[in-house]
Design an enzyme around this catalytic site. Structure first.
Site, PDB file in Angstrom:
ATOM      1  N   GLU A  94     -21.013  -3.851   7.456  1.00 27.62           N
ATOM      2  CA  GLU A  94     -21.206  -5.209   7.445  1.00 27.62           C
ATOM      3  C   GLU A  94     -21.258  -5.849   9.018  1.00 27.62           C
ATOM      4  O   GLU A  94     -21.031  -5.249  10.063  1.00 27.62           O
ATOM      5  CB  GLU A  94     -19.993  -5.770   6.786  1.00 27.62           C
ATOM      6  N   CYS A 107     -22.254 -10.272  15.290  1.00 24.53           N
ATOM      7  CA  CYS A 107     -21.424  -9.270  15.450  1.00 24.53           C
ATOM      8  C   CYS A 107     -21.619  -8.089  14.688  1.00 24.53           C
ATOM      9  O   CYS A 107     -22.124  -8.225  13.242  1.00 24.53           O
ATOM     10  CB  CYS A 107     -19.962  -9.769  15.063  1.00 24.53           C
ATOM     11  N   CYS A 114     -13.645   3.209  10.060  1.00 20.85           N
ATOM     12  CA  CYS A 114     -12.986   3.280  11.171  1.00 20.85           C
ATOM     13  C   CYS A 114     -11.811   4.166  11.107  1.00 20.85           C
ATOM     14  O   CYS A 114     -11.172   4.013  10.142  1.00 20.85           O
ATOM     15  CB  CYS A 114     -12.592   1.838  12.111  1.00 20.85           C
ATOM     16  N   CYS A 118      -5.600   0.574  12.841  1.00 22.07           N
ATOM     17  CA  CYS A 118      -5.056  -0.951  13.064  1.00 22.07           C
ATOM     18  C   CYS A 118      -4.437  -1.622  12.036  1.00 22.07           C
ATOM     19  O   CYS A 118      -5.158  -1.939  11.000  1.00 22.07           O
ATOM     20  CB  CYS A 118      -5.969  -1.877  13.829  1.00 22.07           C
ATOM     21  N   CYS A 121      -6.358  -4.743  10.183  1.00 23.70           N
ATOM     22  CA  CYS A 121      -7.678  -4.673   9.888  1.00 23.70           C
ATOM     23  C   CYS A 121      -8.122  -3.856   8.657  1.00 23.70           C
ATOM     24  O   CYS A 121      -7.744  -2.979   8.357  1.00 23.70           O
ATOM     25  CB  CYS A 121      -8.300  -3.808  11.045  1.00 23.70           C
ATOM     26  N   CYS A 335     -12.798  -8.395   9.592  1.00 19.34           N
ATOM     27  CA  CYS A 335     -13.297  -7.349   9.773  1.00 19.34           C
ATOM     28  C   CYS A 335     -13.341  -6.173   8.568  1.00 19.34           C
ATOM     29  O   CYS A 335     -12.107  -6.052   8.391  1.00 19.34           O
ATOM     30  CB  CYS A 335     -13.113  -6.590  11.095  1.00 19.34           C
TER      31      CYS A 335
END
Length: 349
Positions: A94, A107, A114, A118, A121, A335
């Site tokens: 995205e 962005c 990922c 974290c 997120c 995100c």
């Protein structure tokens, strides 16, 4: 990784070499480069001054990255657009298009998913599938430019993924984006965000690029940071700050610190005071981000007055701090949210 030549990831000199290797004249490289990086052609079929014979060779021999828009959500509040793109292998990423008075920002993602984990997120919920190619990072900007019919002047590598975990491809992407033969976006208008992979920050510093480095800090001490970001178990804040000073020394570029404010977790006076001590004397800017609540996590956004008090404390000590304007809250702005929701919807079918 495809075995074919990833043609959109080649810089101009590499493209010249490639064109000559298939027994074509050098001027073909200039034509192809212009079609790909200036006119943003979606396929070889759009290239009117390229012969059918050459087009057929290229179709056989190369991977021509052209992302497919699976979904686009536009905010009714501020015109922010969130794009869900499909890659050549069916993976989804995205990107976000944001309008500011100083120009349009995109962005982009640097990985599919990922692995940094974290806690605030959604990008990380299914781990990291693979790195993006330079062409796949570029094409997020190219498709958005074509779709919006607007010039993009700022690029932030702050979407899904950890850019320093895909270091070589990110550096190549910056070179292509910065090329005078392409979109020619100034390095000063490119921001790379990292959660703090210390050796790569130093490697990046040695290149002496004029990009902005943004560090996802989110906590002023190691103990708290470890509860939010697993990477904190590998690199301490002291090591990150040392790498930041090295970066400043090599590039002269002000550093940005990203700080997501989470209610009752890291938005206290004590945290503000610790943060002030941490960045004292450093040429930096602190970007305070009201955390976007996501259903998979239990974090809540700080109260408005807590955010204001936190910022005021920093500013009274002469630290440059701004609260990031919330954009796209009504369109899965955080995100990884749009991709995650799409995956959830399709796995429920």
């Amino acid at each position: 990784m495809p075995h074919k030549t990833d043609i959109k990831s080649l810089n101009y000199n590499e493209l010249v070499q490639y064109v000559e290797s298939i027994n074509e004249k050098k001027f073909r490289a200039a034509q192809l480069y212009s079609w790909m990086h200036e006119k943003l052609a979606e396929s070889y079929d759009e290239m009117t001054n390229i012969s059918d014979k050459l087009k057929n060779t290229l179709k056989e021999d190369t991977l021509y990255t052209s992302l497919k828009i699976v979904k686009m959500q536009e905010s009714r509040i501020d015109g922010t657009r969130k794009y869900l793109f499909e890659l050549y292998d069916g993976n989804l990423i995205e990107s976000v298009f944001m309008k500011y008075h100083h120009g349009n920002s995109v962005c982009i993602s640097s990985q599919v998913g990922c692995k940094m984990g974290c806690r605030f997120c959604a990008s990380t919920l299914n781990g990291c599938v693979r790195n993006l190619l330079p062409s796949e990072m570029l094409d997020q900007i190219y498709r958005i430019s074509r779709d919006t019919n607007e010039r993009v002047s700022n690029v932030v590598i702050m979407g899904s993924g950890e850019p320093m975990d895909n270091y070589d491809n990110v550096i190549k992407f910056i070179e292509l984006l910065n090329s005078e033969r392409g979109l020619n976006i100034s390095q000063r208008n490119i921001t790379v965000s990292t959660c703090g992979i210390v050796p790569k920050i130093k490697e990046l510093a040695d290149l002496k690029l004029q990009i902005t480095l943004a560090i996802s800090l989110h906590a002023p001490n190691d103990e708290l940071r470890k509860t939010m970001m697993p990477i904190a178990n590998k690199y301490s804040i002291a090591e990150i700050m040392d790498a930041c000073r090295y970066y400043l020394d090599k590039t002269g570029r002000r550093i940005s610190f990203e700080y997501s404010l989470v209610k009752g977790v890291n938005d206290t006076k004590e945290c503000a005071n610790e943060l002030i001590e941490l960045v004292k004397g450093l040429n930096c800017h602190i970007n305070l981000i009201p955390v976007n609540p996501i259903k998979e996590r239990d974090y809540e956004q700080s109260e408005k007055n807590s955010i204001k008090n936190f910022r005021d404390m920093l500013e009274r000590k002469g630290i440059n701090a701004t609260v990031r304007r919330e954009m796209g809250r009504d369109i899965d702005g955080a995100c990884g949210q749009l991709r995650q929701n799409h995956i959830d919807e399709n796995s429920a079918i």
